[in-house]
Design a protein around this motif. Structure first.
Motif, PDB file in Angstrom:
ATOM      1  N   THR A  61      -5.992  -3.130  -2.292  1.00  0.00           N
ATOM      2  CA  THR A  61      -5.000  -3.870  -3.074  1.00  0.00           C
ATOM      3  C   THR A  61      -3.690  -3.089  -3.179  1.00  0.00           C
ATOM      4  O   THR A  61      -2.605  -3.652  -2.984  1.00  0.00           O
ATOM      5  CB  THR A  61      -5.543  -4.192  -4.481  1.00  0.00           C
ATOM      6  OG1 THR A  61      -6.726  -4.980  -4.336  1.00  0.00           O
ATOM      7  CG2 THR A  61      -4.520  -4.939  -5.312  1.00  0.00           C
ATOM      8  N   LEU A  62      -3.791  -1.806  -3.489  1.00  0.00           N
ATOM      9  CA  LEU A  62      -2.583  -0.995  -3.620  1.00  0.00           C
ATOM     10  C   LEU A  62      -1.796  -0.924  -2.314  1.00  0.00           C
ATOM     11  O   LEU A  62      -0.564  -0.918  -2.317  1.00  0.00           O
ATOM     12  CB  LEU A  62      -2.935   0.418  -4.107  1.00  0.00           C
ATOM     13  CG  LEU A  62      -3.386   0.506  -5.559  1.00  0.00           C
ATOM     14  CD1 LEU A  62      -3.994   1.871  -5.839  1.00  0.00           C
ATOM     15  CD2 LEU A  62      -2.233   0.213  -6.510  1.00  0.00           C
ATOM     16  N   HIS A  63      -2.492  -0.907  -1.203  1.00  0.00           N
ATOM     17  CA  HIS A  63      -1.805  -0.807   0.084  1.00  0.00           C
ATOM     18  C   HIS A  63      -1.289  -2.162   0.571  1.00  0.00           C
ATOM     19  O   HIS A  63      -0.110  -2.294   0.905  1.00  0.00           O
ATOM     20  CB  HIS A  63      -2.714  -0.183   1.143  1.00  0.00           C
ATOM     21  CG  HIS A  63      -2.043  -0.077   2.476  1.00  0.00           C
ATOM     22  ND1 HIS A  63      -1.050   0.843   2.725  1.00  0.00           N
ATOM     23  CD2 HIS A  63      -2.188  -0.795   3.613  1.00  0.00           C
ATOM     24  CE1 HIS A  63      -0.623   0.689   3.973  1.00  0.00           C
ATOM     25  NE2 HIS A  63      -1.300  -0.292   4.531  1.00  0.00           N
TER      26      HIS A  63
ATOM     27  N   ILE B  45      -0.612   6.155  -3.103  1.00  0.00           N
ATOM     28  CA  ILE B  45      -1.914   5.769  -3.672  1.00  0.00           C
ATOM     29  C   ILE B  45      -2.648   7.018  -4.171  1.00  0.00           C
ATOM     30  O   ILE B  45      -3.192   7.040  -5.279  1.00  0.00           O
ATOM     31  CB  ILE B  45      -2.763   4.995  -2.637  1.00  0.00           C
ATOM     32  CG1 ILE B  45      -2.082   3.669  -2.278  1.00  0.00           C
ATOM     33  CG2 ILE B  45      -4.177   4.755  -3.177  1.00  0.00           C
ATOM     34  CD1 ILE B  45      -2.687   2.966  -1.073  1.00  0.00           C
TER      35      ILE B  45
ATOM     36  N   ARG C  66       0.430  -4.268  -3.038  1.00  0.00           N
ATOM     37  CA  ARG C  66       1.548  -3.557  -3.684  1.00  0.00           C
ATOM     38  C   ARG C  66       2.397  -2.775  -2.703  1.00  0.00           C
ATOM     39  O   ARG C  66       3.422  -2.221  -3.079  1.00  0.00           O
ATOM     40  CB  ARG C  66       1.008  -2.637  -4.773  1.00  0.00           C
ATOM     41  CG  ARG C  66       0.299  -3.427  -5.865  1.00  0.00           C
ATOM     42  CD  ARG C  66       0.494  -3.033  -7.277  1.00  0.00           C
ATOM     43  NE  ARG C  66       1.506  -2.088  -7.628  1.00  0.00           N
ATOM     44  CZ  ARG C  66       1.287  -1.012  -8.388  1.00  0.00           C
ATOM     45  NH1 ARG C  66       0.072  -0.769  -8.856  1.00  0.00           N
ATOM     46  NH2 ARG C  66       2.269  -0.203  -8.700  1.00  0.00           N
TER      47      ARG C  66
ATOM     48  N   ASP D 229      -9.596  -1.196  -4.776  1.00  0.00           N
ATOM     49  CA  ASP D 229      -8.341  -0.743  -5.387  1.00  0.00           C
ATOM     50  C   ASP D 229      -7.390  -0.192  -4.325  1.00  0.00           C
ATOM     51  O   ASP D 229      -6.185  -0.485  -4.344  1.00  0.00           O
ATOM     52  CB  ASP D 229      -8.600   0.323  -6.449  1.00  0.00           C
ATOM     53  CG  ASP D 229      -9.213  -0.231  -7.722  1.00  0.00           C
ATOM     54  OD1 ASP D 229      -9.248  -1.474  -7.893  1.00  0.00           O
ATOM     55  OD2 ASP D 229      -9.672   0.583  -8.551  1.00  0.00           O
TER      56      ASP D 229
ATOM     57  N   LEU E 292       1.980   0.118  -1.158  1.00  0.00           N
ATOM     58  CA  LEU E 292       2.082   1.562  -1.327  1.00  0.00           C
ATOM     59  C   LEU E 292       1.509   2.257  -0.095  1.00  0.00           C
ATOM     60  O   LEU E 292       0.547   1.772   0.514  1.00  0.00           O
ATOM     61  CB  LEU E 292       1.322   2.020  -2.572  1.00  0.00           C
ATOM     62  CG  LEU E 292       1.778   1.432  -3.916  1.00  0.00           C
ATOM     63  CD1 LEU E 292       0.917   1.987  -5.037  1.00  0.00           C
ATOM     64  CD2 LEU E 292       3.247   1.705  -4.177  1.00  0.00           C
TER      65      LEU E 292
END
Length: 155
Positions: A108-110, A120, A113, A105, A115
């Motif tokens: 993926t977020l970094h 995060i 997406r 997660d 972020l």
């Protein structure tokens, strides 16, 4: 020695702990050697219970690098895991799945997406209710440091 003492007092062969290399505590070098930078912190060795030695047969029962076997497990859970109880093995399996999912997660977020580590951390801490401002700030600081380790490791 009587028959019963010889029969029931079989001496186990002890070997140097393969996790802490006999020191009784896990340090940064051990963590790196075992590839546990994202799951462990330095501290007393849970594999040998800080004794520096383990029964030779423990290696057949549980991997020295097992992430779930840490020093904040209860003694009951530690023994159940070492003895191979199915329920303890299932908890170990779920722990690994949850940690892997958490790390994925973050990745993926970094990387997808886009972020940053603070954004995060804020996402993960949205549900952190009941924390004082001081505790929230410490949680956020610790989480950001962890997120940055994950990002660096996956760069």
């Amino acid at each position: 020695m009587s028959f019963f003492k010889r029969f029931f007092n079989k001496k186990k062969t002890l070997i140097q702990c393969p996790r802490c290399l006999g020191k009784g505590h896990v340090d940064a070098d051990d963590i790196k050697r075992l590839g546990r930078e994202l799951t462990w912190r330095p501290g007393s060795c849970a594999y040998c219970n800080a004794k520096g030695e383990v029964a030779a047969d423990i290696i057949d029962k549980i991997n020295p690098g097992e992430a779930y076997l840490v020093n904040n497990l209860s003694e009951k859970e530690r023994l159940a895991l070492i003895e191979g109880h199915p329920e303890a093995r299932e908890r170990m399996k779920r722990f690994k799945i949850n940690v892997d999912r958490f790390i994925q997660d973050i990745v993926t977020l970094h990387f997808v997406r886009k972020l940053d580590s603070r954004q995060i951390a804020e996402l993960f801490l949205e549900s952190a209710e009941g924390l004082s401002a001081e505790d929230y700030a410490q949680e956020e600081k610790d989480l950001i440091a962890y997120i940055e380790k994950v990002i660096a490791r996956h760069n």
